[in-house]
Motif scaffolding. Structure first.
Motif: not given
Length: 113
Positions: A21-22, A35-36, A40-44, A94-95
């Motif tokens: 969705q982001a 970016w945040g 956050t999603a990739l970190r989870e 990746l971001i």
């Protein structure tokens, strides 16, 4: 609501959906800061892969390919089998690539008619 039987898998599915969705939101409204949200999603996803000791399929890439989190190497891997290319990226790389429009999910954005 998350299922009590598979809380980790449901949380990962939710996180993957939030990530997609982001990315879609960034395609339609590139002026919004995301970016945040991506971080956050990739970190989870990264935490879940490390905790479960499993590689995680993040999403399918348009037109053909897949984005994976590889827990042993602690990297995100872009697999483009049609071209015979595999790219390993850190979370930050990746971001940056996602913000530039690379490795888009197979979901296509349809404009209202």
């Amino acid at each position: 609501m998350l299922s009590l039987n598979h809380p980790t898998m449901d949380a990962i599915s939710l996180t993957k959906n939030q990530l997609i969705q982001a990315i879609v939101q960034h395609q339609t409204k590139p002026y919004l800061p995301i970016w945040g949200e991506l971080f956050t999603a990739l970190r989870e996803i990264q935490k879940a892969g490390q905790h479960s000791r499993k590689n995680i399929h993040v999403y399918s890439i348009e037109p053909t390919g897949n984005l994976w989190y590889l827990y042993l190497e602690n990297v995100f891997s872009v697999d483009l089998p049609g071209m015979g290319i595999t790219i390993s990226l850190t979370q930050e790389q990746l971001i940056d690539a996602l913000l530039k429009g690379s490795f888009q999910p197979t979901l296509s954005i349809t404009e209202p008619s």
